[in-house]
Write an enzyme that holds these catalytic residues in place. Sequence first.
Site, PDB file in Angstrom:
ATOM      1  N   ALA A  65      30.407 -84.278  18.163  1.00  0.00           N
ATOM      2  CA  ALA A  65      31.632 -85.169  17.986  1.00  0.00           C
ATOM      3  C   ALA A  65      32.012 -86.844  17.311  1.00  0.00           C
ATOM      4  O   ALA A  65      30.457 -86.501  17.229  1.00  0.00           O
ATOM      5  CB  ALA A  65      32.088 -85.686  19.082  1.00  0.00           C
ATOM      6  N   GLY A 109      28.703 -81.084  19.350  1.00  0.00           N
ATOM      7  CA  GLY A 109      29.497 -80.305  19.790  1.00  0.00           C
ATOM      8  C   GLY A 109      29.942 -79.131  18.299  1.00  0.00           C
ATOM      9  O   GLY A 109      30.907 -78.770  18.372  1.00  0.00           O
ATOM     10  N   GLU A 112      28.663 -76.874  19.418  1.00  0.00           N
ATOM     11  CA  GLU A 112      29.288 -75.967  20.378  1.00  0.00           C
ATOM     12  C   GLU A 112      30.667 -75.489  19.678  1.00  0.00           C
ATOM     13  O   GLU A 112      31.151 -74.564  20.560  1.00  0.00           O
ATOM     14  CB  GLU A 112      29.800 -77.016  21.356  1.00  0.00           C
ATOM     15  CG  GLU A 112      28.074 -77.499  22.548  1.00  0.00           C
ATOM     16  CD  GLU A 112      28.379 -78.604  23.309  1.00  0.00           C
ATOM     17  OE1 GLU A 112      29.329 -80.409  22.499  1.00  0.00           O
ATOM     18  OE2 GLU A 112      28.529 -78.407  23.867  1.00  0.00           O
ATOM     19  N   GLU A 132      22.544 -84.739  21.716  1.00  0.00           N
ATOM     20  CA  GLU A 132      22.967 -85.734  22.708  1.00  0.00           C
ATOM     21  C   GLU A 132      22.657 -86.569  23.711  1.00  0.00           C
ATOM     22  O   GLU A 132      22.880 -87.818  23.496  1.00  0.00           O
ATOM     23  CB  GLU A 132      23.985 -85.438  23.529  1.00  0.00           C
ATOM     24  CG  GLU A 132      26.144 -84.670  22.852  1.00  0.00           C
ATOM     25  CD  GLU A 132      25.424 -83.176  22.242  1.00  0.00           C
ATOM     26  OE1 GLU A 132      24.416 -82.364  22.965  1.00  0.00           O
ATOM     27  OE2 GLU A 132      26.120 -82.632  22.623  1.00  0.00           O
TER      28      GLU A 132
HETATM   29  N1  CO8 Z   1      30.113 -88.769  14.188  1.00  0.00           N
HETATM   30  C1  CO8 Z   1      30.634 -89.694  13.417  1.00  0.00           C
HETATM   31  N2  CO8 Z   1      30.084 -90.220  12.258  1.00  0.00           N
HETATM   32  C2  CO8 Z   1      29.160 -89.157  11.654  1.00  0.00           C
HETATM   33  C3  CO8 Z   1      28.548 -88.639  12.822  1.00  0.00           C
HETATM   34  C4  CO8 Z   1      29.383 -87.826  14.170  1.00  0.00           C
HETATM   35  N3  CO8 Z   1      28.879 -86.924  14.973  1.00  0.00           N
HETATM   36  N4  CO8 Z   1      27.307 -87.566  11.988  1.00  0.00           N
HETATM   37  C5  CO8 Z   1      27.843 -87.964  10.963  1.00  0.00           C
HETATM   38  N5  CO8 Z   1      28.575 -89.117  11.157  1.00  0.00           N
HETATM   39  C6  CO8 Z   1      28.660 -89.709   9.484  1.00  0.00           C
HETATM   40  C7  CO8 Z   1      27.663 -91.121   9.269  1.00  0.00           C
HETATM   41  O1  CO8 Z   1      27.603 -92.081  10.008  1.00  0.00           O
HETATM   42  C8  CO8 Z   1      27.721 -91.538   8.023  1.00  0.00           C
HETATM   43  O2  CO8 Z   1      29.169 -92.060   7.781  1.00  0.00           O
HETATM   44  P1  CO8 Z   1      29.262 -93.467   6.988  1.00  0.00           P
HETATM   45  O3  CO8 Z   1      28.042 -92.952   5.766  1.00  0.00           O
HETATM   46  O4  CO8 Z   1      30.042 -94.344   6.824  1.00  0.00           O
HETATM   47  O5  CO8 Z   1      27.734 -94.726   7.171  1.00  0.00           O
HETATM   48  C9  CO8 Z   1      28.108 -89.828   7.572  1.00  0.00           C
HETATM   49  O6  CO8 Z   1      28.218 -89.392   8.379  1.00  0.00           O
HETATM   50  C10 CO8 Z   1      26.725 -89.106   6.666  1.00  0.00           C
HETATM   51  O7  CO8 Z   1      26.057 -89.426   7.730  1.00  0.00           O
HETATM   52  P2  CO8 Z   1      24.135 -89.704   8.108  1.00  0.00           P
HETATM   53  O8  CO8 Z   1      24.394 -91.371   6.145  1.00  0.00           O
HETATM   54  O9  CO8 Z   1      24.088 -89.991   8.920  1.00  0.00           O
HETATM   55  O10 CO8 Z   1      23.911 -88.840   6.651  1.00  0.00           O
HETATM   56  P3  CO8 Z   1      22.146 -88.326   7.019  1.00  0.00           P
HETATM   57  O11 CO8 Z   1      22.229 -86.536   5.823  1.00  0.00           O
HETATM   58  O12 CO8 Z   1      20.894 -88.986   6.922  1.00  0.00           O
HETATM   59  O13 CO8 Z   1      22.125 -87.722   8.475  1.00  0.00           O
HETATM   60  C11 CO8 Z   1      22.832 -86.280  10.412  1.00  0.00           C
HETATM   61  C12 CO8 Z   1      22.434 -85.979   9.040  1.00  0.00           C
HETATM   62  C13 CO8 Z   1      21.386 -86.067  11.043  1.00  0.00           C
HETATM   63  C14 CO8 Z   1      23.478 -84.881  10.950  1.00  0.00           C
HETATM   64  C15 CO8 Z   1      23.114 -87.346  10.750  1.00  0.00           C
HETATM   65  O14 CO8 Z   1      24.585 -87.870  10.516  1.00  0.00           O
HETATM   66  C16 CO8 Z   1      23.267 -87.440  12.294  1.00  0.00           C
HETATM   67  O15 CO8 Z   1      22.008 -86.994  13.185  1.00  0.00           O
HETATM   68  N6  CO8 Z   1      24.810 -87.098  13.090  1.00  0.00           N
HETATM   69  C17 CO8 Z   1      24.753 -87.697  14.327  1.00  0.00           C
HETATM   70  C18 CO8 Z   1      24.326 -86.068  15.242  1.00  0.00           C
HETATM   71  C19 CO8 Z   1      24.647 -86.335  16.663  1.00  0.00           C
HETATM   72  O16 CO8 Z   1      24.464 -86.813  17.362  1.00  0.00           O
HETATM   73  N7  CO8 Z   1      25.730 -85.568  17.425  1.00  0.00           N
HETATM   74  C20 CO8 Z   1      26.203 -85.126  18.158  1.00  0.00           C
HETATM   75  C21 CO8 Z   1      27.395 -86.218  18.307  1.00  0.00           C
HETATM   76  S1  CO8 Z   1      27.899 -86.516  20.161  1.00  0.00           S
HETATM   77  C22 CO8 Z   1      28.681 -84.886  20.409  1.00  0.00           C
HETATM   78  O17 CO8 Z   1      28.613 -83.939  19.337  1.00  0.00           O
HETATM   79  C23 CO8 Z   1      28.879 -84.871  21.445  1.00  0.00           C
HETATM   80  C24 CO8 Z   1      29.296 -83.515  21.915  1.00  0.00           C
HETATM   81  C25 CO8 Z   1      31.195 -83.395  23.757  1.00  0.00           C
HETATM   82  C26 CO8 Z   1      31.566 -82.718  23.327  1.00  0.00           C
HETATM   83  C27 CO8 Z   1      32.210 -82.987  22.209  1.00  0.00           C
HETATM   84  C28 CO8 Z   1      33.408 -83.576  22.862  1.00  0.00           C
HETATM   85  C29 CO8 Z   1      34.861 -83.874  21.484  1.00  0.00           C
END
Ligand code: CO8
Length: 258
Positions: A65, A109, A112, A132
């Site tokens: 998400a 998400g 999911e 999360e």
């Molecule tokens: N949300 C928003 N932006 C994101 C997300 C995300 N989940 N994941 C990545 N991005 C963005 C980054 O902020 C970055 O943007 P920018 O270039 O502007 O800084 C861009 O995507 C590229 O990401 P990274 O530079 O971090 O890329 P890496 O290759 O270094 O890392 C990862 C990739 C490991 C996937 C890393 O981006 C990461 O850890 N992302 C977050 C993963 C996460 O925590 N997911 C869970 C989110 S919470 C959730 O899903 C709750 C679910 C609840 C139900 C859903 C209801 C809608």
Amino acid sequence: MSFELIIAETRGRVGLITLNRPKALNALNDQVMDEIGAALDGFEADDNIGAIVITGSEKAFAAGADIGAMASFSYMDAYKGDYISRNWERVKTCRKPIIAAVAGFALGGGCELAMMCDIIIAADSAKFGQPEVKLGILPGAGGTQRLPRAVGKAKAMDLCLTARFMDATEAEKAGLVSRVVPADTLLDEALAAAETIAGFSLPVVMMIKESVNRAFESSLNEGLLFERRVFHSAFALNDQKEGMAAFVEKRKANFRHD
Ligand code: CO8
């Protein structure tokens, strides 16, 4: 169908949805989920579509998400806004089969969303996780419920509590994904599987989906009764007559989906 954050197109009898927010690794926000819902509405209303594929990019199916969109949420924003239930449930209510074709990250998400689909086909590059806990929240779109049903309690607890990722091989061994394929053939494999499904009788395919899902919602005896009733009803279909006639006549069945 034209959208901003997804691409919806048809390939034969298959509806294909490609998440298209590459800069945010296909992070799922309200607009993405509304667009997926609208695309599913269109595919469900279209008699020429028999199965659906949802996919992302090479790097990410969906990295979760949209964290930026959630960061300043209050409890009231989430509760009164009916966050998640409002537009995520549409995937679950789709009656036509959906295949998730997953390459790269399927996190939070994103994992999911894949689990709401009926079949997950994974590229060898796929990584699944429910991280999360690192954000001070918990999975909210089925991660604590669908993941243990798919992979058992031990692995679900491990993934949800440690935030570690599971690669495609582990995910297949654990039962989360049905097949692992080389990344460069992922879409072809998923479309071929969807085309196979879409070639069968649509009402029968829908009955199978409904019956398998019933296994997760009922006791064994209730589920068996449900299956038996639906099985009996299949004999009302023209496609049953055609399928069995084709077998007897040693030819390919030509289903008309009624
Ligand atoms: N949300 C928003 N932006 C994101 C997300 C995300 N989940 N994941 C990545 N991005 C963005 C980054 O902020 C970055 O943007 P920018 O270039 O502007 O800084 C861009 O995507 C590229 O990401 P990274 O530079 O971090 O890329 P890496 O290759 O270094 O890392 C990862 C990739 C490991 C996937 C890393 O981006 C990461 O850890 N992302 C977050 C993963 C996460 O925590 N997911 C869970 C989110 S919470 C959730 O899903 C709750 C679910 C609840 C139900 C859903 C209801 C809608």
